[in-house]
Design a protein around this motif. Structure first.
Motif, mmCIF file in Angstrom:
data_model
loop_
_atom_site.group_PDB
_atom_site.id
_atom_site.type_symbol
_atom_site.label_atom_id
_atom_site.label_comp_id
_atom_site.label_asym_id
_atom_site.label_seq_id
_atom_site.Cartn_x
_atom_site.Cartn_y
_atom_site.Cartn_z
ATOM 1 N N LEU A 42 52.767 0.508 43.394
ATOM 2 C CA LEU A 42 52.589 0.442 44.835
ATOM 3 C C LEU A 42 52.158 -0.952 45.281
ATOM 4 O O LEU A 42 52.596 -1.430 46.331
ATOM 5 C CB LEU A 42 51.573 1.481 45.307
ATOM 6 C CG LEU A 42 51.435 1.580 46.816
ATOM 7 C CD1 LEU A 42 52.760 1.938 47.473
ATOM 8 C CD2 LEU A 42 50.371 2.600 47.183
ATOM 9 N N LEU A 43 51.338 -1.622 44.491
ATOM 10 C CA LEU A 43 50.861 -2.953 44.842
ATOM 11 C C LEU A 43 52.018 -3.916 45.118
ATOM 12 O O LEU A 43 51.971 -4.706 46.057
ATOM 13 C CB LEU A 43 49.952 -3.505 43.740
ATOM 14 C CG LEU A 43 49.357 -4.880 44.001
ATOM 15 C CD1 LEU A 43 48.468 -4.869 45.239
ATOM 16 C CD2 LEU A 43 48.575 -5.344 42.786
ATOM 17 N N LYS A 44 53.061 -3.810 44.310
ATOM 18 C CA LYS A 44 54.238 -4.667 44.510
ATOM 19 C C LYS A 44 54.808 -4.464 45.916
ATOM 20 O O LYS A 44 55.140 -5.428 46.608
ATOM 21 C CB LYS A 44 55.285 -4.338 43.438
ATOM 22 C CG LYS A 44 56.589 -5.099 43.571
ATOM 23 C CD LYS A 44 57.531 -4.779 42.440
ATOM 24 C CE LYS A 44 58.377 -3.589 42.820
ATOM 25 N NZ LYS A 44 59.512 -3.349 41.939
ATOM 26 N N HIS A 45 54.892 -3.234 46.362
ATOM 27 C CA HIS A 45 55.454 -2.929 47.678
ATOM 28 C C HIS A 45 54.478 -3.290 48.801
ATOM 29 O O HIS A 45 54.899 -3.779 49.854
ATOM 30 C CB HIS A 45 55.883 -1.465 47.733
ATOM 31 C CG HIS A 45 56.977 -1.184 46.763
ATOM 32 N ND1 HIS A 45 56.731 -0.721 45.497
ATOM 33 C CD2 HIS A 45 58.311 -1.364 46.848
ATOM 34 C CE1 HIS A 45 57.881 -0.615 44.856
ATOM 35 N NE2 HIS A 45 58.848 -0.999 45.649
ATOM 36 N N LEU A 46 53.195 -3.086 48.580
ATOM 37 C CA LEU A 46 52.209 -3.487 49.580
ATOM 38 C C LEU A 46 52.224 -5.000 49.771
ATOM 39 O O LEU A 46 52.101 -5.490 50.896
ATOM 40 C CB LEU A 46 50.813 -3.006 49.176
ATOM 41 C CG LEU A 46 50.613 -1.483 49.143
ATOM 42 C CD1 LEU A 46 49.229 -1.149 48.607
ATOM 43 C CD2 LEU A 46 50.843 -0.849 50.504
#
Length: 172
Positions: A42-46
């Motif tokens: 998720l961090l990549k997308h955030l």
């Protein structure tokens, strides 16, 4: 057309952050927990949403994420383009020129009809996404979603949001 799974995660996270009060933030780990996702995934997308100025990343122990602008000013197209990129889904490779019988390039002066049709569909798809704001999605969920699901989402946000010391509010 198939969009990556990150688009769904990004839209859900942005919709969740639309419910965060004032200048507060929500940690990425809480957003990952809310949707049963890996925090590193998720961090990549955030980060993509932050780079596109849809989200704002606030550093520090009370940091996290919040919307960078009002939910009324964020469209689904903004989010899709932040995650998937700006290139059209269909990219014509002009394979009609690759057959065994070589024809002079002058035979291909008209644009490929398949490419034209696909780009027309892409424009319609993007126009529909551009008409739908994040606030529309949140309002529809509040109005039409199961009240139990809506209440659980609101309670999750209330538990995990982190108030910020600054008294400024979210940018309009």
């Amino acid at each position: 057309m198939k969009l990556g799974e990150g688009v769904e995660a990004a839209i859900h996270c942005a919709a969740t952050l639309a419910s965060v009060e004032g200048n507060s933030t929500m940690p990425g780990a809480a957003l990952a927990e809310a949707f049963g996702l890996s925090p590193s995934y998720l961090l990549k997308h955030l980060n993509m949403l932050s780079a596109a100025r849809i989200l704002e990343s606030v550093p520090g122990p009370a940091g996290g994420y919040r919307l960078a602008r009002a939910a009324e000013r964020i469209t689904l197209l903004d989010i899709v383009l932040a995650i998937e990129g700006r290139e059209p889904a269909f990219r014509c490779g002009e394979i009609r020129r690759n057959g065994p019988v070589k024809i002079d390039a002058s035979a291909y002066v008209k644009p490929c009809g398949i490419n034209a049709a696909m780009l027309k569909a892409e424009r319609a798809y993007r126009a529909a996404l551009a008409e739908t704001t994040l606030s529309d999605i949140v309002a529809d969920y509040a109005e039409e979603g199961d009240p139990r699901s809506f209440a659980a989402s609101c309670a999750f946000v209330a538990r995990h949001q982190r108030p910020q010391k600054s008294s400024s509010t979210k940018p309009a």
